[in-house]
Design an enzyme around this catalytic site. Structure first.
Site, short mmCIF file in Angstrom:
data_model
loop_
_atom_site.label_atom_id
_atom_site.label_comp_id
_atom_site.label_asym_id
_atom_site.label_seq_id
_atom_site.Cartn_x
_atom_site.Cartn_y
_atom_site.Cartn_z
N PRO A 24 0.84 -1.20 0.00
CA PRO A 24 0.00 0.00 0.00
C PRO A 24 0.88 1.24 0.00
CG PRO A 24 0.01 -1.07 2.16
CD PRO A 24 0.71 -1.99 1.24
N ALA A 25 0.66 2.11 -0.97
CA ALA A 25 1.41 3.37 -1.08
C ALA A 25 0.42 4.46 -1.46
CB ALA A 25 2.52 3.26 -2.12
N SER A 58 -3.82 1.81 0.14
CA SER A 58 -3.50 2.77 1.19
C SER A 58 -4.73 3.55 1.63
CB SER A 58 -2.43 3.75 0.69
OG SER A 58 -2.24 4.81 1.60
N GLN A 93 -4.82 -1.10 3.93
CA GLN A 93 -3.91 -0.52 4.92
C GLN A 93 -4.67 0.46 5.80
OE1 GLN A 93 -2.82 2.95 4.64
NE2 GLN A 93 -1.60 2.81 6.51
N TYR A 139 -4.40 3.07 9.45
CA TYR A 139 -3.70 3.67 10.58
C TYR A 139 -4.62 3.62 11.80
CZ TYR A 139 -0.34 5.66 7.26
OH TYR A 139 0.62 5.82 6.29
N LYS A 173 1.88 -4.12 10.35
CA LYS A 173 2.91 -3.63 9.43
C LYS A 173 3.80 -2.62 10.15
CE LYS A 173 3.39 -1.74 4.74
NZ LYS A 173 4.29 -0.61 5.01
N HIS A 220 8.78 1.18 7.08
CA HIS A 220 8.04 2.23 6.36
C HIS A 220 8.89 2.82 5.23
CE1 HIS A 220 4.15 4.43 7.25
NE2 HIS A 220 4.59 5.10 6.20
N ARG A 237 10.96 5.93 5.94
CA ARG A 237 10.28 7.22 6.02
C ARG A 237 9.85 7.59 7.44
NH1 ARG A 237 8.20 9.15 1.28
NH2 ARG A 237 6.19 9.78 2.14
N ASP A 282 8.90 -5.99 3.60
CA ASP A 282 9.05 -4.99 2.55
C ASP A 282 10.22 -4.09 2.89
OD1 ASP A 282 8.26 -2.89 4.22
OD2 ASP A 282 6.39 -2.48 3.20
N GLY A 304 6.94 -1.14 -2.83
CA GLY A 304 6.16 0.07 -3.00
C GLY A 304 6.71 0.99 -4.08
#
Length: 383
Positions: free
Chosen positions: A90-91, A119, A147, A149, A247, A271, A274, A302, A325
């Site tokens: 997921p991006a 995402s 994905q 949050y 993740k 991540h 990032r 990943d 990604g």
């Protein structure tokens, strides 16, 4: 002139021979601000760099005189066979790379018969992304995962989950490493904001709302930094029957907790470099995470995978599947759906040939016996 090689005329598309080629070609089509957003990591870029270079110290032990005429790179993920052990991570904000964004990525994944992550920051809805895959040529519909949050607005979070369920998503990938965003110098320097032509339909934000704040401010406004294992996992279990994956795991301790809380799997991930800079490359913590899983929970990875050989190395160290990604983003920027397809085809062919040249006919044949580690004193160390 006798003895000199004869130049071969070829199209620009055919000159994309590797993922680094695709990175260069795709990045060249992006504005400096968008290129920095996609390619850069946090603070001093150590992790984003080492995610890729860490693979170089692992060496492949080629085997000879093996019958590899019937090599089969396929594997099963989410109970469904895919062409090879790779899926697209997921991006978010893919429409910045190409107007078709996640729709093009979904179609390319379907054609290559691999799964895709969606995402929360997607520029198209999960419903449209899943539907787009049906236009591909896969023999069976590919799986999508949603994905997610941890969010302050629990009602919105539940709406995202319900939409993902209804669209047919198989799992939630809870991105657990982001109570706040990492410190990304490029976003501050560039005053990064999503372009005017993009929307965030999963987050129910209009273009005007998105552009009224920086990316960091938008994230801070909805992300819940008071999240915890004891709250998030029971909460998700109570409201969805989708699989729950964590993740952002980079330690054995968190794999153990994922097992204790009954999660279905973990994605060893930092991540893409990032979030917290100077965290280790994911390939370097994979072994401890696999050992902590002890076969009781699935482990994917990943971060930094740029070749079929990298996929092979991750599987040899115990990963069930790999996710990428940025290669998909570079493909999108280069040539939309065709560019993503090009990147996936490159990775598939490299992985298949790597299997053959190491004497492996199936994914189950890949093991630590296929790898060594470079030592400073010269001789290759066996794993």
């Amino acid at each position: 002139m006798a003895g000199l090689p004869i130049p071969v005329k070829t199209s620009p598309q055919q000159m994309i021979l590797s993922i680094p080629d695709l990175k260069d070609a795709g990045s060249a089509k992006l504005t400096e601000v968008i290129k920095n957003f996609y390619n850069d990591g946090s603070t001093n870029q150590i992790t984003v760099h080492e995610n890729t270079t860490a693979y170089d110290k692992y060496r492949l032990r080629a085997r000879v005189l093996r019958d590899v005429s019937k090599v089969n790179p396929s594997t099963a993920v989410f109970g469904q066979n895919i062409d090879f052990p790779l899926c697209v991570s997921p991006a978010g904000l893919q429409a910045m790379a190409h107007e078709d964004g996640e729709l093009a990525t979904s179609r390319a994944c379907a054609k290559r018969n691999i799964h895709m992550g969606v995402s929360s920051f997607a520029n198209y809805s999960v419903e449209d992304i899943v539907e787009a895959a049906k236009l591909g040529t896969a023999t069976a519909p590919i799986a999508h995962v949603m994905q997610l949050y941890t969010m302050k607005d629990r009602k919105m979070q539940e709406r995202i989950i319900r939409r993902a369920e209804k669209a047919g998503c198989r799992a939630i990938f809870l991105t657990a490493d982001s109570p706040v965003l990492g410190v990304r110098y490029n976003e501050y320097r560039n005053d990064f904001r999503a372009p005017e032509n993009v929307k965030l339909p999963m987050l129910e934000r209009s273009t005007m709302e998105v552009r009224s704040k920086t990316h960091d401010s938008n994230f801070t406004g909805f992300s819940e930094d008071a999240h915890s294992w004891t709250h998030e996992i029971p909460y998700l279990r109570a409201i969805t029957r989708m699989e729950i994956w964590i993740k952002g795991v980079v330690t054995a301790e968190d794999v153990v907790l994922a097992r204790e809380f009954g999660c279905d799997g973990v994605i060893v991930s930092n991540h893409g470099g990032r979030q917290l800079d100077q965290t280790p490359a994911t390939i370097d913590v994979l072994q401890e995470c696999v050992e902590a899983a002890a076969g009781k929970i699935r482990v994917h990875i990943d971060g930094g995978i740029r070749s079929g050989a990298d996929i092979f190395k991750a599987l040899a160290l115990g990963a069930e599947c790999c996710w990428v990604g940025r290669p998909a983003i570079w493909g999108l920027a280069y040539d939309g759906e065709a560019g993503v397809t090009k990147g996936l085809d490159i990775l598939y062919e490299e992985f298949r040939r790597c299997m053959q040249l190491t004497g492996c006919n199936s994914v189950s044949d890949i093991s630590k016996a296929s790898l060594g580690v470079v030592r400073s004193d010269g001789p290759l160390a066996r794993l």
